[in-house]
Design a protein around this motif. Structure first.
Motif, mmCIF file in Angstrom:
data_model
loop_
_atom_site.group_PDB
_atom_site.id
_atom_site.type_symbol
_atom_site.label_atom_id
_atom_site.label_comp_id
_atom_site.label_asym_id
_atom_site.label_seq_id
_atom_site.Cartn_x
_atom_site.Cartn_y
_atom_site.Cartn_z
ATOM 1 N N LEU A 1 0.627 -1.167 -0.172
ATOM 2 C CA LEU A 1 -0.051 -0.473 -0.089
ATOM 3 C C LEU A 1 1.113 0.989 -0.554
ATOM 4 C CD1 LEU A 1 -2.544 -1.343 2.607
ATOM 5 C CD2 LEU A 1 -2.412 -1.040 0.575
ATOM 6 N N SER A 2 0.657 2.192 -0.685
ATOM 7 C CA SER A 2 1.448 3.195 -0.779
ATOM 8 C C SER A 2 1.294 4.001 -0.141
ATOM 9 C CB SER A 2 1.057 4.148 -2.076
ATOM 10 O OG SER A 2 1.326 5.931 -2.421
ATOM 11 N N MET B 1 -0.714 7.338 -0.125
ATOM 12 C CA MET B 1 -2.181 7.955 -0.802
ATOM 13 C C MET B 1 -3.013 7.597 0.395
ATOM 14 S SD MET B 1 -1.329 5.688 -4.128
ATOM 15 C CE MET B 1 -3.644 5.615 -4.742
ATOM 16 N N CYS C 1 -6.896 5.674 2.215
ATOM 17 C CA CYS C 1 -7.308 4.539 2.183
ATOM 18 C C CYS C 1 -8.403 4.846 0.727
ATOM 19 C CB CYS C 1 -8.429 3.975 3.417
ATOM 20 S SG CYS C 1 -9.408 3.139 2.943
ATOM 21 N N ILE D 1 -6.312 4.559 -2.856
ATOM 22 C CA ILE D 1 -5.978 3.180 -2.449
ATOM 23 C C ILE D 1 -6.928 1.920 -3.108
ATOM 24 C CG2 ILE D 1 -5.044 0.681 -1.980
ATOM 25 C CD1 ILE D 1 -3.247 2.945 0.343
ATOM 26 N N GLU E 1 -8.431 3.449 -7.198
ATOM 27 C CA GLU E 1 -6.861 3.743 -8.246
ATOM 28 C C GLU E 1 -7.673 2.557 -9.325
ATOM 29 O OE1 GLU E 1 -2.732 3.565 -8.794
ATOM 30 O OE2 GLU E 1 -2.717 2.397 -6.984
ATOM 31 N N ARG F 1 -8.787 -3.327 -2.320
ATOM 32 C CA ARG F 1 -8.885 -2.488 -3.513
ATOM 33 C C ARG F 1 -8.632 -4.022 -4.700
ATOM 34 N NH1 ARG F 1 -2.690 -1.298 -3.631
ATOM 35 N NH2 ARG F 1 -2.426 -3.574 -3.120
#
Length: 526
Positions: free
Chosen positions: A372-373, A376, A378, A381, A384, A434
């Protein structure tokens, strides 16, 4: 037995942004020579903070009160000079992930030699001889040929053995092992636990073992301290705690084991994935002309089939080809052989056509924090993939994000938080959300529960089974945790050195394994 390490009324708080957070609240325990004491509890219970406090490794933001004595000498408030003498010399640490503890730019010999030079003044041939002795003691085969290796050139089990060798280099009185087997295969885990038990006995060390895995504690500990919310809620001999737990939290931990079986697959369920003679060999090239002189045979010709609503569990040791096979099925690495998805031969698909297929084939990784970045939120993410694949453009992305967060057990009100503001279990739910927001047909789950607490593992297994039932998902479930595999899988394949050595219905394979290697894996997990 007299205590070599004694902790009394330990209290640890942290200053952050003008606030003080209490992490450890009056903890007391002791470790004697030749004794193994286990600190057990979930993430955030204060286990590691208590251990790091013993030699003041918590940093400037920590406020440490109470008493920690080593060999009768007080460590809280001790001079930095005294602490430096004790750290790594009298009290040594082994951490969970050796790749973060070993320097990737230095050879194994250089890293071991550094400790010997610092604490014992050994150099040259004397140091080399001691290094070889240590590597042989921790069970590294052909030790001399491994001296020039870098950490990335060793397996996970070998790296952990190097960490143990470094910890033993100066013959410590106390060894503190912080989750040293969590990320290891069951067979390697069994070897490391056996090694630690042997070393404790032969060296006469005290061992403080920190873990959330009660199966490990049952095998190695003499005494157990159960921690919750910064306090020890139960303490006693290991046998007594396991056979007759007194505290409700201890009972909850002991009961937290994935159980049950997945929903049966519908008789008319369509086939999602089929492979025929799928092969992944990586060429070994040498010389200026880069001639191929051999191959690393990651996956030998294999054939599998997975239907909608079905889970195929894939088990085996590190390097057996589990993840490589899954990545080849998803066309993320080059392979030979046939891969059919929903009846279509993916070999015929161009890169552009495969891009449109990605939303139907998703993957959830082992370490949610790594995937996870941190920059970014939640919501960003999870959303995206919606923008990339142009999914359901008639609805606002935040509406779709909120919907899927509810499905995976997250509060939509937290969607603007960043990954570091969530717990490990919550981060794994974000990773699952995600993938699920795209409504895939196939999900590859690569060790999705191995880094999680036992109670959180149970929650994630139940969540995944619920999502599968609701949407008819096909899962490829990769794991070294056989209890989780059994609770998740309809079919299981066992891999070893690139080959499928045994395959069959999950219950039959676990109850009546045919191959010696499968029996070895099952025995190591008990």
């Amino acid at each position: 037995m007299s205590a070599v390490l004694e902790v009394r009324d330990l209290r640890v708080s942290f200053r952050q942004d003008g606030k003080i957070t209490e992490a450890v609240k009056g903890v007391s325990f002791s470790v004697a020579r030749g004794e193994t004491v286990a600190l057990v509890g979930e993430s955030g219970s204060g286990k590691s903070v208590s251990a790091l406090s013993t030699v003041s490794l918590l940093g400037d933001s920590a406020i440490v009160e109470g008493s920690v004595t080593y060999d009768g000498v007080e460590m809280v408030g001790a001079s930095e000079k005294h602490l430096m003498q004790v750290r790594g010399n009298d009290i040594s640490f082994i951490f969970q992930e050796p790749m973060t503890s070993l320097n990737p730019l230095h050879t194994i010999e250089k890293q071991l030699a550094e400790s010997l030079a610092l604490h014992q003044g050994l150099q040259g041939q004397a140091a080399r001889g001691r290094i070889l002795e240590l590597m042989q003691k921790v069970g590294i085969r052909d030790a001399e040929s491994r001296l020039s290796a870098y950490p990335h050139e060793l397996s996970g089990g070998q790296r952990q053995r190097v960490m143990i060798a470094m910890a033993l280099a100066n013959k410590p009185e106390v060894l503190i092992a912080d989750e040293p087997t969590t990320a290891l295969d069951v067979t390697i885990q069994a070897q490391i636990l056996e090694l630690l038990a042997e070393l404790k006995k032969s060296e006469g060390m005290g061992l403080l073992f920190i873990t959330h895995d009660l199966n490990v504690v049952r095998r190695i500990a003499d005494r157990v301290c159960v921690m919750k919310g910064g306090e020890i809620v139960e303490e006693g001999p290991a046998a007594a705690v396991f056979d007759n737990p007194q505290h409700a939290y201890t009972q909850k931990l002991l009961a937290a084991e994935p159980s049950g079986i997945p929903e049966p697959v519908a008789a008319d369920a369509p086939e999602m994935i089929r492979t025929r003679d799928l092969k992944v060999w990586f060429p070994i090239q040498k010389g200026l002309l880069k001639r191929t002189v051999g191959h690393v045979k990651a996956v030998n010709p294999t054939s599998i089939s997975v239907r909608a609503g079905e889970t195929l569990g894939i088990v085996g040791e590190s390097g057996s080809g589990k993840t490589t096979m899954a990545l080849a099925i998803m066309r993320l690495i080059a392979s030979e052989g046939e891969v059919r998805f929903c009846g279509d031969d993916l070999r015929q698909w161009s890169t552009g056509e495969l891009r449109s297929l990605r939303k139907d084939m998703q993957i959830v990784f082992q370490d949610p924090f790594g995937s996870l970045s941190p920059r970014m939120t939640c919501a960003q993410i999870i959303a995206e993939g919606l923008a990339i694949h142009r999914v359901d453009q008639h609805r606002a992305p935040r509406e779709l994000v909120a919907e899927v967060m509810v499905e995976v057990g997250l509060d939509p009100a937290t969607m603007d938080r960043y990954p570091h503001e969530f717990s490990g279990g919550q981060r794994q739910r974000i990773a699952i959300a995600r993938a699920m927001v795209l409504r895939p047909k196939l999900v590859v789950l690569d060790e999705p529960t191995s880094a999680l607490d036992m109670t959180v593992q149970v929650q994630i297994v139940e969540l995944l089974r619920d999502l599968q039932k609701r949407y008819g998902l096909a899962y490829l479930f990769i794991s070294h945790d056989l209890n989780v595999v059994r609770a998740m899988s309809h079919q299981v394949v066992v891999m070893k050195q690139g080959d499928i050595v045994e395959a069959g219905a999950a219950e039959a394979l676990f109850e009546h394994p045919k191959e010696a290697y499968t029996r070895e894996l099952l025995a190591a997990a008990r």
